[in-house]
Design an enzyme around this catalytic site. Structure first.
Site, PDB file in Angstrom:
ATOM      1  N   ASP A 174      -5.356  -2.862  11.546  1.00 27.56           N
ATOM      2  CA  ASP A 174      -4.611  -1.966  11.743  1.00 27.56           C
ATOM      3  C   ASP A 174      -4.396  -1.538  13.219  1.00 27.56           C
ATOM      4  O   ASP A 174      -5.217  -1.812  14.172  1.00 27.56           O
ATOM      5  CB  ASP A 174      -4.654  -0.796  10.781  1.00 27.56           C
ATOM      6  N   CYS A 212       0.781  -1.393   0.057  1.00 28.51           N
ATOM      7  CA  CYS A 212      -0.058   0.042   0.080  1.00 28.51           C
ATOM      8  C   CYS A 212       0.918   1.206  -0.050  1.00 28.51           C
ATOM      9  O   CYS A 212       2.202   1.360   0.322  1.00 28.51           O
ATOM     10  CB  CYS A 212      -0.971  -0.085   1.300  1.00 28.51           C
TER      11      CYS A 212
HETATM   12  O1  LIG Z   1      -0.688   5.082   4.332  1.00 29.04           O
HETATM   13  C1  LIG Z   1      -1.134   5.953   4.940  1.00 29.04           C
HETATM   14  O2  LIG Z   1      -0.449   7.187   4.932  1.00 29.04           O
HETATM   15  C2  LIG Z   1      -2.443   5.572   5.685  1.00 29.04           C
HETATM   16  C3  LIG Z   1      -2.965   7.080   6.076  1.00 29.04           C
HETATM   17  C4  LIG Z   1      -4.224   6.771   6.829  1.00 29.04           C
HETATM   18  C5  LIG Z   1      -4.903   5.414   7.040  1.00 29.04           C
HETATM   19  C6  LIG Z   1      -4.065   4.294   6.432  1.00 29.04           C
HETATM   20  C7  LIG Z   1      -3.117   4.433   5.785  1.00 29.04           C
HETATM   21  N1  LIG Z   1      -2.305   3.301   5.584  1.00 29.04           N
HETATM   22  C8  LIG Z   1      -2.421   1.909   5.641  1.00 29.04           C
HETATM   23  O3  LIG Z   1      -2.420   1.719   7.335  1.00 29.04           O
HETATM   24  C9  LIG Z   1      -1.996   0.208   7.230  1.00 29.04           C
HETATM   25  C10 LIG Z   1      -0.631   0.241   8.031  1.00 29.04           C
HETATM   26  O4  LIG Z   1       0.477   0.399   7.450  1.00 29.04           O
HETATM   27  P1  LIG Z   1       1.663  -0.013   7.758  1.00 29.04           P
HETATM   28  O5  LIG Z   1       2.173  -1.187   7.203  1.00 29.04           O
HETATM   29  O6  LIG Z   1       1.889  -0.122   9.320  1.00 29.04           O
HETATM   30  O7  LIG Z   1       2.573   1.477   7.166  1.00 29.04           O
HETATM   31  C11 LIG Z   1      -1.895  -0.223   5.801  1.00 29.04           C
HETATM   32  O8  LIG Z   1      -3.199  -0.958   5.355  1.00 29.04           O
HETATM   33  C12 LIG Z   1      -1.865   0.900   4.823  1.00 29.04           C
HETATM   34  O9  LIG Z   1      -2.579   0.627   3.887  1.00 29.04           O
END
Ligand SMILES: O=C(O)c1ccccc1N[C@@H]1O[C@H](COP(=O)(O)O)[C@@H](O)[C@H]1O
Length: 233
Positions: free
Chosen positions: A146, A22
């Site tokens: 998350d 992502c």
């Molecule tokens: O990526 C972002 O900036 C974001 C912003 C707001 C909500 C979710 C976001 N990202 C998503 O969060 C999870 C966990 O990410 P990480 O691997 O801990 O960095 C993932 O699903 C991202 O797509």
């Protein structure tokens, strides 16, 4: 091999954990994710995020995605017009909602969706509470878990996965997608412990917010494949 042994071999054979990468912002990062074998990629439409894209940037990235790789559009408490504009300009396969969106709002766009839950947040700080929150979103194609941290996600922090204990896992239920602070060094243990349908990573394959590192993407994919029992040369 006895019949019983053969049957147990088939049942316990390699599975395949799907992987979503992502927060892609650059064509070369998208290409690295696709070449490494990602099943899905995520584009962020949340202005406070350093991974947030304009419609033109997102459409250009979307155009590079080959068949059989799913494109997800990520939002946090968007208004309906914003989601409609993204659907029109980018054509995502899935919407991904990370805020306090209602089940009806999420299901109202004619595009399948993932609902993200911040495990540990008020009301989702027990296994029962988290399971209840999920079941309210039973129209989702997947439930994404998350961490509960400042902001709405993409922070690189993990959560206590004991909170997932009561999330329904029956066939036909939304897929369990594990997220939150995953990286190559930790994802194998999480797959072994929880057997999620898919894992989703952003920070763990970056060298800076929004800048993916191709070697970290490959290492992450290798770690997932090894945990699944697949051994590639
Ligand atoms: O990526 C972002 O900036 C974001 C912003 C707001 C909500 C979710 C976001 N990202 C998503 O969060 C999870 C966990 O990410 P990480 O691997 O801990 O960095 C993932 O699903 C991202 O797509």
């Amino acid at each position: 091999m006895s019949t019983q042994a053969a049957a147990s071999h088939v049942t316990a054979g390699p599975r395949r954990t799907r992987v979503k990468i992502c927060g892609l912002t650059r064509p070369q990062d998208l290409d690295a994710a696709v070449q490494a074998g990602a099943d899905a990629i995520g584009l962020v439409f949340y202005p406070p995020s350093r991974r947030c894209l304009t419609l033109d940037q997102a459409a250009a990235l979307r155009a590079r995605v080959p068949a059989f790789v799913a494109v997800t559009a990520l939002f946090v408490n968007p208004d309906a017009e914003t989601v409609d504009r993204v659907i029109e300009a980018v054509g995502p396969d899935l919407l991904q909602f990370h805020g306090e969106e209602s089940p009806d709002f999420c299901a109202g766009f004619g595009v399948r969706h993932l609902k993200a839950f911040r495990a540990g947040s008020p009301g989702m700080d027990t296994a029962d509470g988290l399971a209840r929150a999920c079941l309210a979103h039973d129209q989702a194609a997947g439930w994404l878990f998350d961490s509960y941290s400042a902001g709405y996600g993409g922070s690189g922090s993990s959560f206590d996965t004991a909170l997932l204990a009561k999330v329904p896992r029956d066939a036909g239920m939304p897929a369990l997608i594990l997220s939150g602070g995953l990286k190559a060094e930790t994802v194998g243990g999480q797959i072994a412990a929880l057997a999620p349908f898919a894992v989703d990573v952003s920070s763990g394959v970056e060298s800076a917010p929004g800048i993916k590192d191709p070697e970290r993407i490959r290492a992450f994919m290798r770690a997932v494949q090894a945990a699944d029992g697949w051994h590639y040369a």
